[in-house]
Scaffold this motif. Structure first.
Motif, PDB file in Angstrom:
ATOM      1  N   ARG A 154      -2.996  12.376 -14.961  1.00 53.57           N
ATOM      2  CA  ARG A 154      -2.033  11.347 -15.334  1.00 53.57           C
ATOM      3  C   ARG A 154      -2.606  10.014 -14.844  1.00 53.57           C
ATOM      4  O   ARG A 154      -2.982   9.891 -13.689  1.00 53.57           O
ATOM      5  CB  ARG A 154      -0.664  11.602 -14.707  1.00 53.57           C
ATOM      6  N   ILE A 155      -2.658   9.030 -15.720  1.00 56.52           N
ATOM      7  CA  ILE A 155      -3.189   7.720 -15.352  1.00 56.52           C
ATOM      8  C   ILE A 155      -2.143   6.968 -14.538  1.00 56.52           C
ATOM      9  O   ILE A 155      -0.981   6.873 -14.942  1.00 56.52           O
ATOM     10  CB  ILE A 155      -3.548   6.896 -16.612  1.00 56.52           C
ATOM     11  N   VAL A 156      -2.528   6.448 -13.390  1.00 57.01           N
ATOM     12  CA  VAL A 156      -1.625   5.646 -12.559  1.00 57.01           C
ATOM     13  C   VAL A 156      -2.155   4.211 -12.536  1.00 57.01           C
ATOM     14  O   VAL A 156      -3.297   3.978 -12.126  1.00 57.01           O
ATOM     15  CB  VAL A 156      -1.520   6.194 -11.125  1.00 57.01           C
ATOM     16  N   ILE A 157      -1.321   3.274 -12.954  1.00 58.68           N
ATOM     17  CA  ILE A 157      -1.745   1.878 -13.034  1.00 58.68           C
ATOM     18  C   ILE A 157      -0.647   0.971 -12.485  1.00 58.68           C
ATOM     19  O   ILE A 157       0.544   1.254 -12.638  1.00 58.68           O
ATOM     20  CB  ILE A 157      -2.076   1.487 -14.498  1.00 58.68           C
ATOM     21  N   PHE A 158      -1.073  -0.099 -11.835  1.00 54.01           N
ATOM     22  CA  PHE A 158      -0.158  -1.161 -11.415  1.00 54.01           C
ATOM     23  C   PHE A 158      -0.365  -2.297 -12.410  1.00 54.01           C
ATOM     24  O   PHE A 158      -1.377  -3.021 -12.337  1.00 54.01           O
ATOM     25  CB  PHE A 158      -0.469  -1.595  -9.982  1.00 54.01           C
ATOM     26  N   PRO A 159       0.543  -2.471 -13.364  1.00 61.75           N
ATOM     27  CA  PRO A 159       0.294  -3.355 -14.514  1.00 61.75           C
ATOM     28  C   PRO A 159       0.032  -4.818 -14.172  1.00 61.75           C
ATOM     29  O   PRO A 159      -0.550  -5.537 -14.989  1.00 61.75           O
ATOM     30  CB  PRO A 159       1.573  -3.217 -15.356  1.00 61.75           C
ATOM     31  N   GLU A 160       0.452  -5.262 -12.994  1.00 64.24           N
ATOM     32  CA  GLU A 160       0.202  -6.657 -12.622  1.00 64.24           C
ATOM     33  C   GLU A 160      -1.148  -6.825 -11.921  1.00 64.24           C
ATOM     34  O   GLU A 160      -1.570  -7.947 -11.654  1.00 64.24           O
ATOM     35  CB  GLU A 160       1.335  -7.172 -11.737  1.00 64.24           C
ATOM     36  N   ASP A 189       0.824  -1.208   0.000  1.00 61.68           N
ATOM     37  CA  ASP A 189       0.000   0.000   0.000  1.00 61.68           C
ATOM     38  C   ASP A 189       0.862   1.264   0.000  1.00 61.68           C
ATOM     39  O   ASP A 189       0.402   2.339  -0.390  1.00 61.68           O
ATOM     40  CB  ASP A 189      -0.926   0.012   1.219  1.00 61.68           C
ATOM     41  N   TRP A 190       2.089   1.139   0.453  1.00 63.75           N
ATOM     42  CA  TRP A 190       3.031   2.271   0.418  1.00 63.75           C
ATOM     43  C   TRP A 190       3.142   2.862  -0.971  1.00 63.75           C
ATOM     44  O   TRP A 190       3.334   4.080  -1.129  1.00 63.75           O
ATOM     45  CB  TRP A 190       4.404   1.789   0.899  1.00 63.75           C
ATOM     46  N   ASP A 191       3.024   2.040  -1.990  1.00 64.24           N
ATOM     47  CA  ASP A 191       3.184   2.489  -3.371  1.00 64.24           C
ATOM     48  C   ASP A 191       2.190   3.591  -3.716  1.00 64.24           C
ATOM     49  O   ASP A 191       2.522   4.543  -4.429  1.00 64.24           O
ATOM     50  CB  ASP A 191       3.006   1.313  -4.340  1.00 64.24           C
ATOM     51  N   VAL A 192       0.951   3.448  -3.229  1.00 62.59           N
ATOM     52  CA  VAL A 192      -0.082   4.448  -3.505  1.00 62.59           C
ATOM     53  C   VAL A 192       0.297   5.776  -2.870  1.00 62.59           C
ATOM     54  O   VAL A 192       0.237   6.831  -3.508  1.00 62.59           O
ATOM     55  CB  VAL A 192      -1.447   3.975  -2.971  1.00 62.59           C
ATOM     56  N   PHE A 193       0.706   5.753  -1.605  1.00 61.04           N
ATOM     57  CA  PHE A 193       1.032   6.985  -0.884  1.00 61.04           C
ATOM     58  C   PHE A 193       2.248   7.690  -1.488  1.00 61.04           C
ATOM     59  O   PHE A 193       2.287   8.913  -1.568  1.00 61.04           O
ATOM     60  CB  PHE A 193       1.333   6.710   0.589  1.00 61.04           C
ATOM     61  N   TYR A 204      -6.046   7.056 -10.538  1.00 60.04           N
ATOM     62  CA  TYR A 204      -5.640   5.684 -10.251  1.00 60.04           C
ATOM     63  C   TYR A 204      -6.656   4.703 -10.838  1.00 60.04           C
ATOM     64  O   TYR A 204      -7.867   4.926 -10.751  1.00 60.04           O
ATOM     65  CB  TYR A 204      -5.554   5.449  -8.746  1.00 60.04           C
ATOM     66  N   ILE A 205      -6.163   3.634 -11.410  1.00 55.70           N
ATOM     67  CA  ILE A 205      -7.028   2.555 -11.860  1.00 55.70           C
ATOM     68  C   ILE A 205      -7.184   1.571 -10.713  1.00 55.70           C
ATOM     69  O   ILE A 205      -6.202   1.018 -10.209  1.00 55.70           O
ATOM     70  CB  ILE A 205      -6.460   1.872 -13.111  1.00 55.70           C
ATOM     71  N   VAL A 206      -8.433   1.368 -10.261  1.00 55.96           N
ATOM     72  CA  VAL A 206      -8.694   0.530  -9.093  1.00 55.96           C
ATOM     73  C   VAL A 206      -9.777  -0.489  -9.424  1.00 55.96           C
ATOM     74  O   VAL A 206     -10.588  -0.288 -10.332  1.00 55.96           O
ATOM     75  CB  VAL A 206      -9.123   1.383  -7.877  1.00 55.96           C
TER      76      VAL A 206
END
Length: 269
Positions: free
Chosen positions: A149-155, A85-89, A100-102
């Motif tokens: 800006r689109i924020v995505i975690f590709p996995e 979750d640190w990645d989001v902050f 963010y894509i959720v």
């Protein structure tokens, strides 16, 4: 040490969950009445920064982010490794107006979902697989037009440090559809705050924004370049943290992965 750190972790979670509930309720109620406002945006920024402060002063997790000069001035996609979750902050303060894509399940939570929509989050129904892509694209186009800006975690989910990568096709579709640069982000946060971890361990969680990948590449070329950038940088940051000394216990599985990653980098040198 483990017992003390478990108590510190419990205190962090108490503050984190309690504050998250209060912030989500506040933003959610305001969003229902007035939509996005300067106050709710400031509250979202406070939420991210305060969580990083709680992590540092309660659990001992410091934050280091570099490479922000690689983020283009205009619209882009920020594609980050996801271990915690640190990645989001940590990414939020550097992303301008992020979208963010959720996953859809989060957007259906009362107050939290209302707050997320007012803060430009894009929902995706992972249960639908490829059928969810058109809706995600419509939302992404609208977000880019709003200056996001689109924020995505590709996995699509948090992964353990040095776990085999599993990149989804959503990032490729976004890249082809939006025709904007993609900024890869490598990080090592899972070493300190792992997925479903009962203990958060002290150390320096680090993220690095890398050189953007320009639009216009073939899909397979783009994905290969993205994976190599994110995985190589994440591995480098993990090995750097080990060289500096890890407080957390290193079990046999992680030791094997660390040794393999180090040997692979030595072979490439």
């Amino acid at each position: 040490m483990a017992a003390i750190q478990a108590v510190r972790t419990a205190l962090f979670y108490l503050l984190f969950i309690g504050q998250t509930a209060l912030v989500a309720i506040t933003i959610g109620i305001i969003a229902l009445i007035s939509g996005r406002t300067p106050f709710t945006w400031a509250l979202a920024k406070y939420w991210c920064r305060s969580n990083l402060a709680f992590l540092r002063f309660i659990t001992g997790v410091k934050t280091k982010v570099s490479g922000e000069e690689n983020i283009p001035a205009g619209g882009c996609i920020i594609a980050a490794k996801h271990q915690s979750d640190w990645d989001v902050f940590s990414i939020f303060p550097y992303s301008g107006r992020p979208a963010y894509i959720v996953k859809k399940e989060l957007m259906q939570i009362p107050f939290f979902g209302w707050a997320a929509r007012s803060l430009d989050c894009i929902e995706v129904d992972r249960k639908k697989g490829a059928e969810a892509i058109p809706s995600m694209m419509r939302q992404a186009h609208a977000a880019i037009e709003r200056g996001c800006r689109i924020v995505i975690f590709p996995e699509g989910t948090r992964k353990a440090p040095l776990a085999p990568p599993d990149y989804r096709q959503g990032i490729v579709r976004l890249y082809m559809e939006l025709n904007v640069p993609v900024v890869p982000v490598g990080l090592n946060s899972g070493l300190f705050w792992g997925r479903n971890s009962l203990v958060i361990w002290p150390g320096t969680a680090e993220a690095r924004f890398l050189e953007p990948i320009p639009p216009g590449l073939a899909p397979d070329v783009f994905l290969d370049r993205l994976k190599k950038a994110i995985e190589s940088e994440s591995d480098a940051l993990i090995l750097k943290a080990e060289d500096q000394g890890l407080v957390r216990p290193v079990d046999s599985d992680l030791r094997r992965k660390l040794d393999a990653a180090r040997q692979a980098r030595s072979a490439q040198a």
